[in-house]
Design a protein around this motif. Structure first.
Motif, short mmCIF file in Angstrom:
data_model
loop_
_atom_site.label_atom_id
_atom_site.label_comp_id
_atom_site.label_asym_id
_atom_site.label_seq_id
_atom_site.Cartn_x
_atom_site.Cartn_y
_atom_site.Cartn_z
N ASN A 152 1.53 -1.14 5.75
CA ASN A 152 1.48 0.17 6.39
C ASN A 152 0.91 1.22 5.43
OD1 ASN A 152 2.57 -0.83 8.75
ND2 ASN A 152 4.68 -0.33 8.17
N ALA A 153 1.26 1.10 4.14
CA ALA A 153 0.76 2.04 3.15
C ALA A 153 -0.75 1.95 3.01
CB ALA A 153 1.43 1.80 1.80
N VAL A 155 -12.85 4.00 -3.12
CA VAL A 155 -11.51 3.94 -3.70
C VAL A 155 -11.09 2.49 -3.85
CG1 VAL A 155 -9.05 4.44 -3.32
CG2 VAL A 155 -10.77 6.19 -2.81
N LEU A 156 -10.50 2.17 -4.98
CA LEU A 156 -9.92 0.84 -5.21
C LEU A 156 -8.50 1.04 -5.75
CD1 LEU A 156 -11.57 -2.32 -6.68
CD2 LEU A 156 -9.32 -1.61 -7.52
N VAL A 157 -7.57 0.29 -5.18
CA VAL A 157 -6.18 0.30 -5.65
C VAL A 157 -5.80 -1.13 -5.99
CG1 VAL A 157 -3.79 0.85 -5.12
CG2 VAL A 157 -5.63 2.26 -4.16
N SER A 158 -5.24 -1.34 -7.17
CA SER A 158 -4.79 -2.67 -7.55
C SER A 158 -3.34 -2.63 -8.03
CB SER A 158 -5.68 -3.24 -8.67
OG SER A 158 -5.51 -2.52 -9.88
N LYS A 159 -2.69 -3.77 -7.94
CA LYS A 159 -1.32 -3.91 -8.43
C LYS A 159 -1.14 -5.32 -8.95
CE LYS A 159 3.55 -3.26 -7.27
NZ LYS A 159 4.53 -2.84 -6.24
N ASN A 160 -0.56 -5.43 -10.13
CA ASN A 160 -0.34 -6.74 -10.75
C ASN A 160 -1.62 -7.58 -10.78
OD1 ASN A 160 2.41 -6.19 -11.17
ND2 ASN A 160 2.92 -6.87 -9.10
N ASN A 161 -2.72 -6.91 -11.13
CA ASN A 161 -4.02 -7.57 -11.29
C ASN A 161 -4.55 -8.17 -10.00
OD1 ASN A 161 -3.88 -6.88 -13.99
ND2 ASN A 161 -3.12 -8.88 -14.63
N ASP A 214 -7.63 14.92 -8.08
CA ASP A 214 -6.23 14.83 -8.52
C ASP A 214 -5.31 14.75 -7.31
OD1 ASP A 214 -7.13 15.00 -11.11
OD2 ASP A 214 -6.67 17.12 -11.34
N ASP A 215 -5.57 15.59 -6.33
CA ASP A 215 -4.77 15.60 -5.11
C ASP A 215 -4.93 14.29 -4.35
OD1 ASP A 215 -3.07 17.13 -3.17
OD2 ASP A 215 -4.81 16.84 -1.88
N VAL A 216 -6.16 13.79 -4.25
CA VAL A 216 -6.40 12.53 -3.56
C VAL A 216 -5.63 11.41 -4.24
CG1 VAL A 216 -8.15 10.77 -3.05
CG2 VAL A 216 -8.65 13.19 -2.64
N THR A 217 -5.71 11.33 -5.58
CA THR A 217 -5.00 10.30 -6.33
C THR A 217 -3.50 10.40 -6.14
OG1 THR A 217 -6.75 10.20 -8.01
CG2 THR A 217 -4.60 9.34 -8.62
N ASN A 218 -2.98 11.62 -6.23
CA ASN A 218 -1.53 11.81 -6.10
C ASN A 218 -1.04 11.40 -4.71
OD1 ASN A 218 -1.38 12.79 -8.70
ND2 ASN A 218 -1.54 14.93 -8.08
N ASN A 219 -1.80 11.70 -3.68
CA ASN A 219 -1.40 11.32 -2.33
C ASN A 219 -1.46 9.80 -2.12
OD1 ASN A 219 -0.64 13.75 -0.89
ND2 ASN A 219 -2.75 14.41 -1.15
N ILE A 220 -2.46 9.16 -2.71
CA ILE A 220 -2.53 7.70 -2.62
C ILE A 220 -1.34 7.08 -3.36
CG2 ILE A 220 -3.83 5.67 -3.37
CD1 ILE A 220 -6.39 7.27 -2.85
N ALA A 221 -1.01 7.64 -4.53
CA ALA A 221 0.14 7.12 -5.31
C ALA A 221 1.43 7.24 -4.51
CB ALA A 221 0.24 7.88 -6.63
N LYS A 222 1.61 8.35 -3.82
CA LYS A 222 2.82 8.52 -3.01
C LYS A 222 2.91 7.49 -1.90
CE LYS A 222 3.30 13.48 -3.91
NZ LYS A 222 3.16 14.86 -3.33
N LEU A 223 1.77 7.15 -1.32
CA LEU A 223 1.76 6.13 -0.26
C LEU A 223 2.08 4.75 -0.83
CD1 LEU A 223 -1.37 7.35 1.74
CD2 LEU A 223 1.02 7.39 2.52
N ILE A 224 1.59 4.47 -2.04
CA ILE A 224 1.84 3.18 -2.66
C ILE A 224 3.30 3.04 -3.09
CG2 ILE A 224 1.35 1.77 -4.72
CD1 ILE A 224 -0.80 1.53 -2.61
N PHE A 225 3.86 4.11 -3.63
CA PHE A 225 5.21 4.03 -4.21
C PHE A 225 6.31 4.43 -3.23
CE2 PHE A 225 2.67 4.74 -8.19
CZ PHE A 225 2.93 3.48 -8.74
#
Length: 356
Positions: free
Chosen positions: A28-29, A50-56, A344-355
Protein backbone atom coordinates in the motif's frame (compact mmCIF):
# COMPACT_ATOMS: atom_id res chain seq x y z
CA UNK A 1 1.74 27.94 -22.05
CA UNK A 2 -0.23 25.19 -20.30
CA UNK A 3 2.15 22.42 -19.31
CA UNK A 4 -0.69 20.32 -17.93
CA UNK A 5 -1.72 19.46 -21.48
CA UNK A 6 0.96 16.75 -21.27
CA UNK A 7 -1.66 14.81 -19.32
CA UNK A 8 -1.45 11.07 -19.68
CA UNK A 9 2.10 11.10 -21.04
CA UNK A 10 3.30 12.15 -17.61
CA UNK A 11 2.28 9.03 -15.75
CA UNK A 12 4.67 6.37 -14.50
CA UNK A 13 6.43 4.94 -17.51
CA UNK A 14 8.65 2.37 -15.87
CA UNK A 15 8.38 0.37 -12.72
CA UNK A 16 10.71 -2.56 -13.02
CA UNK A 17 12.73 -4.93 -10.86
CA UNK A 18 10.36 -4.25 -8.01
CA UNK A 19 10.53 -6.53 -5.03
CA UNK A 20 6.84 -6.76 -4.13
CA UNK A 21 6.80 -7.85 -0.49
CA UNK A 22 4.15 -9.97 1.16
CA UNK A 23 3.41 -7.18 3.63
CA UNK A 24 0.17 -5.51 2.62
CA UNK A 25 1.19 -2.34 4.43
CA UNK A 26 4.32 -1.94 2.31
CA UNK A 27 2.46 -2.75 -0.91
CA UNK A 28 0.00 0.00 0.00
CA UNK A 29 2.90 2.35 0.77
CA UNK A 30 4.44 1.78 -2.66
CA UNK A 31 1.09 2.46 -4.34
CA UNK A 32 0.76 5.60 -2.24
CA UNK A 33 4.23 6.76 -3.34
CA UNK A 34 3.20 6.31 -6.96
CA UNK A 35 -0.01 8.30 -6.46
CA UNK A 36 1.83 10.99 -4.50
CA UNK A 37 4.44 11.56 -7.23
CA UNK A 38 1.81 11.59 -9.97
CA UNK A 39 -0.11 14.22 -8.00
CA UNK A 40 3.06 16.29 -7.58
CA UNK A 41 3.65 16.16 -11.33
CA UNK A 42 0.11 17.22 -12.16
CA UNK A 43 0.63 20.28 -9.93
CA UNK A 44 3.92 21.04 -11.74
CA UNK A 45 5.87 20.32 -8.56
CA UNK A 46 7.88 17.30 -9.72
CA UNK A 47 9.31 15.77 -12.87
CA UNK A 48 11.91 13.03 -12.69
CA UNK A 49 12.67 9.57 -11.39
CA UNK A 50 12.57 7.96 -7.96
CA UNK A 51 14.09 4.75 -6.61
CA UNK A 52 13.51 3.36 -3.12
CA UNK A 53 15.44 0.37 -1.80
CA UNK A 54 15.48 -1.57 1.45
CA UNK A 55 17.88 -4.27 2.56
CA UNK A 56 19.62 -4.11 -0.83
CA UNK A 57 16.44 -4.76 -2.79
CA UNK A 58 14.57 -2.32 -5.01
CA UNK A 59 11.07 -1.58 -3.75
CA UNK A 60 10.11 1.25 -6.07
CA UNK A 61 11.70 2.35 -9.34
CA UNK A 62 9.78 4.75 -11.53
CA UNK A 63 10.02 7.67 -13.92
CA UNK A 64 7.28 10.26 -13.60
CA UNK A 65 7.12 13.31 -15.83
CA UNK A 66 8.96 14.59 -18.88
CA UNK A 67 12.68 14.43 -19.58
CA UNK A 68 12.39 16.68 -22.65
CA UNK A 69 9.21 18.73 -23.02
CA UNK A 70 9.81 19.93 -26.56
CA UNK A 71 10.11 16.37 -27.86
CA UNK A 72 7.69 14.83 -25.32
CA UNK A 73 10.26 12.33 -24.04
CA UNK A 74 9.25 10.70 -20.78
CA UNK A 75 11.40 10.24 -17.69
CA UNK A 76 12.43 6.62 -17.08
CA UNK A 77 14.84 4.68 -14.90
CA UNK A 78 17.39 5.25 -17.70
CA UNK A 79 17.07 9.04 -17.82
CA UNK A 80 20.34 10.81 -17.00
CA UNK A 81 19.97 13.83 -14.73
CA UNK A 82 22.52 16.38 -13.63
CA UNK A 83 23.04 15.41 -10.01
CA UNK A 84 24.62 18.69 -8.88
CA UNK A 85 26.21 18.52 -5.44
CA UNK A 86 25.58 14.79 -5.09
CA UNK A 87 28.85 14.86 -7.06
CA UNK A 88 30.63 15.77 -3.83
CA UNK A 89 30.24 12.28 -2.37
CA UNK A 90 32.17 10.83 -5.32
CA UNK A 91 34.93 13.40 -4.79
CA UNK A 92 35.14 12.59 -1.09
CA UNK A 93 35.23 8.86 -1.86
CA UNK A 94 38.10 9.47 -4.31
CA UNK A 95 39.99 11.30 -1.56
CA UNK A 96 39.40 8.37 0.84
CA UNK A 97 40.71 5.96 -1.77
CA UNK A 98 43.87 8.04 -2.28
CA UNK A 99 44.25 8.32 1.49
CA UNK A 100 44.13 4.54 1.94
CA UNK A 101 46.70 4.17 -0.84
CA UNK A 102 49.03 6.51 1.04
CA UNK A 103 48.99 9.43 -1.41
CA UNK A 104 47.57 11.90 1.10
CA UNK A 105 46.08 12.34 4.54
CA UNK A 106 43.07 14.40 5.56
CA UNK A 107 45.37 16.30 7.90
CA UNK A 108 47.69 17.40 5.08
CA UNK A 109 47.90 21.14 4.60
CA UNK A 110 47.28 22.67 1.20
CA UNK A 111 50.83 24.05 1.13
CA UNK A 112 52.07 20.48 0.59
CA UNK A 113 50.33 20.41 -2.80
CA UNK A 114 49.82 24.11 -3.56
CA UNK A 115 53.01 25.87 -2.38
CA UNK A 116 51.88 29.21 -3.83
CA UNK A 117 48.51 29.14 -2.06
CA UNK A 118 48.39 32.25 0.16
CA UNK A 119 46.64 30.37 2.99
CA UNK A 120 48.20 26.97 2.32
CA UNK A 121 49.58 26.55 5.83
CA UNK A 122 46.22 27.22 7.47
CA UNK A 123 43.90 24.93 5.52
CA UNK A 124 43.86 21.13 5.50
CA UNK A 125 42.17 18.61 3.21
CA UNK A 126 39.80 17.94 6.11
CA UNK A 127 38.72 21.59 6.01
CA UNK A 128 37.95 21.32 2.29
CA UNK A 129 35.92 18.13 2.74
CA UNK A 130 33.85 19.58 5.60
CA UNK A 131 33.22 23.11 4.24
CA UNK A 132 35.15 24.62 7.14
CA UNK A 133 38.08 26.07 5.16
CA UNK A 134 36.85 29.65 5.05
CA UNK A 135 37.47 29.78 1.28
CA UNK A 136 34.57 31.73 -0.28
CA UNK A 137 32.21 29.95 -2.62
CA UNK A 138 33.25 30.41 -6.24
CA UNK A 139 29.72 31.68 -6.90
CA UNK A 140 30.78 34.87 -5.09
CA UNK A 141 33.11 35.85 -7.90
CA UNK A 142 31.99 39.15 -9.38
CA UNK A 143 31.67 37.79 -12.93
CA UNK A 144 30.47 34.31 -11.99
CA UNK A 145 27.31 34.48 -14.15
CA UNK A 146 29.51 35.18 -17.17
CA UNK A 147 32.07 32.60 -16.10
CA UNK A 148 29.50 29.81 -15.75
CA UNK A 149 28.67 30.06 -19.44
CA UNK A 150 32.27 29.51 -20.55
CA UNK A 151 34.60 26.52 -20.51
CA UNK A 152 36.73 27.04 -17.41
CA UNK A 153 39.61 24.58 -16.86
CA UNK A 154 40.20 23.58 -13.27
CA UNK A 155 43.51 25.40 -13.00
CA UNK A 156 41.82 28.66 -14.00
CA UNK A 157 39.09 28.14 -11.40
CA UNK A 158 41.75 27.46 -8.77
CA UNK A 159 43.66 30.63 -9.65
CA UNK A 160 40.49 32.70 -9.29
CA UNK A 161 39.56 31.07 -5.98
CA UNK A 162 42.97 31.67 -4.45
CA UNK A 163 42.69 35.40 -5.08
CA UNK A 164 39.70 35.60 -2.74
CA UNK A 165 40.34 36.47 0.93
CA UNK A 166 39.16 33.94 3.50
CA UNK A 167 35.73 34.46 5.03
CA UNK A 168 36.80 33.13 8.44
CA UNK A 169 39.56 31.29 10.28
CA UNK A 170 39.80 27.72 8.97
CA UNK A 171 38.01 25.23 11.20
CA UNK A 172 36.04 27.82 13.14
CA UNK A 173 32.81 27.75 11.12
CA UNK A 174 30.82 25.76 8.57
CA UNK A 175 29.97 27.60 5.37
CA UNK A 176 28.99 25.57 2.33
CA UNK A 177 31.47 26.25 -0.46
CA UNK A 178 31.89 24.61 -3.84
CA UNK A 179 35.40 26.05 -3.99
CA UNK A 180 36.74 23.42 -1.61
CA UNK A 181 35.57 20.62 -3.87
CA UNK A 182 37.05 22.30 -6.95
CA UNK A 183 40.36 22.24 -5.08
CA UNK A 184 39.86 18.58 -4.18
CA UNK A 185 39.16 17.71 -7.83
CA UNK A 186 42.35 19.51 -8.88
CA UNK A 187 44.26 17.74 -6.10
CA UNK A 188 43.07 14.38 -7.46
CA UNK A 189 44.40 15.37 -10.88
CA UNK A 190 47.76 16.49 -9.50
CA UNK A 191 48.30 13.27 -7.55
CA UNK A 192 47.09 10.77 -10.15
CA UNK A 193 48.07 12.44 -13.42
CA UNK A 194 44.55 11.73 -14.67
CA UNK A 195 41.68 14.10 -15.18
CA UNK A 196 39.14 14.16 -12.37
CA UNK A 197 36.57 12.44 -14.60
CA UNK A 198 39.04 9.79 -15.78
CA UNK A 199 39.87 8.89 -12.20
CA UNK A 200 36.21 8.50 -11.25
CA UNK A 201 35.41 6.41 -14.32
CA UNK A 202 38.39 4.09 -13.85
CA UNK A 203 38.19 3.68 -10.08
CA UNK A 204 34.51 4.09 -9.20
CA UNK A 205 32.08 4.06 -12.12
CA UNK A 206 33.57 1.20 -14.16
CA UNK A 207 34.20 -1.15 -11.20
CA UNK A 208 30.61 -0.59 -10.02
CA UNK A 209 29.17 -0.89 -13.57
CA UNK A 210 27.81 2.64 -13.25
CA UNK A 211 27.84 2.92 -17.02
CA UNK A 212 25.31 5.77 -17.16
CA UNK A 213 27.32 8.11 -14.92
CA UNK A 214 29.97 10.64 -15.85
CA UNK A 215 30.64 14.30 -16.57
CA UNK A 216 27.89 16.39 -18.14
CA UNK A 217 29.55 17.91 -21.21
CA UNK A 218 27.17 19.93 -23.34
CA UNK A 219 29.02 19.35 -26.64
CA UNK A 220 28.83 15.58 -26.35
CA UNK A 221 25.87 13.55 -27.60
CA UNK A 222 24.70 11.86 -24.40
CA UNK A 223 21.83 9.41 -24.85
CA UNK A 224 18.91 9.67 -22.43
CA UNK A 225 20.11 13.04 -21.03
CA UNK A 226 17.30 15.07 -19.47
CA UNK A 227 16.82 18.75 -20.19
CA UNK A 228 16.59 21.14 -17.25
CA UNK A 229 13.64 23.42 -16.57
CA UNK A 230 12.81 26.44 -14.45
CA UNK A 231 9.58 28.25 -13.64
CA UNK A 232 8.76 31.71 -14.95
CA UNK A 233 5.81 33.35 -13.19
CA UNK A 234 4.62 34.96 -16.42
CA UNK A 235 5.18 32.09 -18.85
CA UNK A 236 5.26 28.92 -16.76
CA UNK A 237 7.86 26.21 -17.18
CA UNK A 238 10.76 27.33 -19.38
CA UNK A 239 14.16 26.00 -20.43
CA UNK A 240 16.84 26.58 -17.82
CA UNK A 241 19.78 28.91 -18.39
CA UNK A 242 22.91 27.56 -20.04
CA UNK A 243 25.88 26.50 -17.92
CA UNK A 244 29.19 24.97 -18.94
CA UNK A 245 29.58 22.30 -16.27
CA UNK A 246 33.35 22.67 -16.12
CA UNK A 247 32.83 25.41 -13.54
CA UNK A 248 31.33 22.78 -11.21
CA UNK A 249 34.09 20.15 -11.43
CA UNK A 250 34.38 18.12 -8.24
CA UNK A 251 31.34 19.69 -6.68
CA UNK A 252 28.49 19.40 -9.17
CA UNK A 253 29.46 18.44 -12.73
CA UNK A 254 28.26 14.83 -12.93
CA UNK A 255 25.13 13.22 -14.30
CA UNK A 256 23.65 9.86 -13.37
CA UNK A 257 20.51 7.75 -13.18
CA UNK A 258 18.52 6.35 -10.27
CA UNK A 259 19.72 2.84 -11.04
CA UNK A 260 23.37 3.86 -11.18
CA UNK A 261 23.00 5.62 -7.84
CA UNK A 262 21.42 2.43 -6.49
CA UNK A 263 24.63 0.61 -7.52
CA UNK A 264 26.47 3.32 -5.60
CA UNK A 265 24.25 2.62 -2.59
CA UNK A 266 25.10 -1.09 -2.77
CA UNK A 267 28.82 -0.27 -2.86
CA UNK A 268 28.49 1.99 0.18
CA UNK A 269 26.60 -0.67 2.08
CA UNK A 270 29.21 -3.36 1.37
CA UNK A 271 32.35 -1.20 1.75
CA UNK A 272 33.31 -2.20 -1.79
CA UNK A 273 35.68 0.69 -2.51
CA UNK A 274 37.35 1.48 0.82
CA UNK A 275 37.65 -0.04 4.28
CA UNK A 276 35.01 0.20 6.97
CA UNK A 277 37.28 2.63 8.83
CA UNK A 278 37.34 4.99 5.83
CA UNK A 279 33.58 4.65 5.41
CA UNK A 280 33.11 5.70 9.02
CA UNK A 281 35.14 8.83 8.36
CA UNK A 282 32.84 9.72 5.44
CA UNK A 283 29.75 9.57 7.65
CA UNK A 284 31.12 11.15 10.84
CA UNK A 285 29.59 14.45 11.99
CA UNK A 286 32.57 16.74 12.47
CA UNK A 287 30.65 19.25 14.52
CA UNK A 288 28.47 21.01 11.98
CA UNK A 289 26.14 18.24 10.82
CA UNK A 290 28.42 17.40 7.90
CA UNK A 291 30.87 14.58 7.21
CA UNK A 292 32.92 14.19 4.05
CA UNK A 293 30.55 14.96 1.17
CA UNK A 294 27.48 14.00 3.22
CA UNK A 295 25.17 15.75 5.65
CA UNK A 296 24.63 13.74 8.84
CA UNK A 297 21.32 14.04 10.68
CA UNK A 298 19.22 12.37 13.37
CA UNK A 299 15.62 12.43 12.19
CA UNK A 300 12.39 11.74 14.03
CA UNK A 301 9.72 9.98 11.98
CA UNK A 302 6.59 8.78 13.81
CA UNK A 303 8.44 9.24 17.11
CA UNK A 304 11.19 6.91 15.97
CA UNK A 305 14.77 8.21 15.88
CA UNK A 306 16.48 7.50 12.57
CA UNK A 307 20.08 8.26 11.63
CA UNK A 308 20.33 9.53 8.08
CA UNK A 309 23.11 10.65 5.77
CA UNK A 310 22.09 12.61 2.72
CA UNK A 311 22.97 15.23 0.15
CA UNK A 312 21.01 17.41 -2.19
CA UNK A 313 22.05 18.48 -5.64
CA UNK A 314 20.68 21.67 -7.12
CA UNK A 315 22.12 23.09 -10.32
CA UNK A 316 20.57 25.12 -13.17
CA UNK A 317 17.32 23.31 -13.98
CA UNK A 318 17.75 20.33 -11.65
CA UNK A 319 17.03 19.52 -8.00
CA UNK A 320 17.97 16.12 -6.55
CA UNK A 321 18.56 14.28 -3.30
CA UNK A 322 19.89 10.94 -2.09
CA UNK A 323 19.08 9.89 1.47
CA UNK A 324 20.32 6.80 3.31
CA UNK A 325 18.71 5.64 6.56
CA UNK A 326 21.64 3.67 7.91
CA UNK A 327 20.14 1.39 10.55
CA UNK A 328 16.99 0.67 8.54
CA UNK A 329 19.01 0.02 5.34
CA UNK A 330 16.63 2.23 3.37
CA UNK A 331 17.78 4.46 0.51
CA UNK A 332 15.63 7.05 -1.25
CA UNK A 333 16.95 8.51 -4.53
CA UNK A 334 15.10 11.47 -6.04
CA UNK A 335 16.30 12.90 -9.36
CA UNK A 336 14.35 15.75 -10.93
CA UNK A 337 14.67 18.20 -13.82
CA UNK A 338 12.53 21.04 -12.48
CA UNK A 339 14.50 23.55 -10.40
CA UNK A 340 11.52 24.69 -8.32
CA UNK A 341 10.84 21.22 -6.90
CA UNK A 342 11.20 20.90 -3.13
CA UNK A 343 13.13 17.62 -3.13
CA UNK A 344 13.54 17.69 0.65
CA UNK A 345 9.77 17.68 1.04
CA UNK A 346 9.36 14.95 -1.59
CA UNK A 347 11.96 12.78 0.17
CA UNK A 348 10.45 13.35 3.60
CA UNK A 349 6.96 12.42 2.40
CA UNK A 350 8.24 9.25 0.73
CA UNK A 351 10.08 8.34 3.96
CA UNK A 352 6.89 8.77 5.96
CA UNK A 353 5.05 6.42 3.61
CA UNK A 354 7.82 3.82 3.89
CA UNK A 355 8.14 4.00 7.68
CA UNK A 356 4.44 4.25 8.50
Amino acid sequence: MNTRTLGETAKVVTLRNNIIPESGDLVNALSAINSYLESKYQKEEFSGAVLVSKNNEILFNAGIGIANREHQIKCTHETKFRIGSITKQFTSMAIMMLSEQGFLSEGDRLAKFFPLCPYGESITIHHLLTHTSGIPNITQLQDFKKLMKEYTPLHISIELIMKLPLDFQPGSQFRYSNSGYLLLAYLIEMITGQSYEEFLIENIFSPLSMNSSGPDKYKEIILQRASGYEFDHKIGIVNSDFIDMSIASGGGNLLSTTEDLYKWELALTSNTLVSNKAMQRLFTDYGFGYGYGWFVKDELIYNKALKSVYHGGGIVGFKNRITRYLDEHVCIIVLNNLSTTDVDDVTNNIAKLIFQ
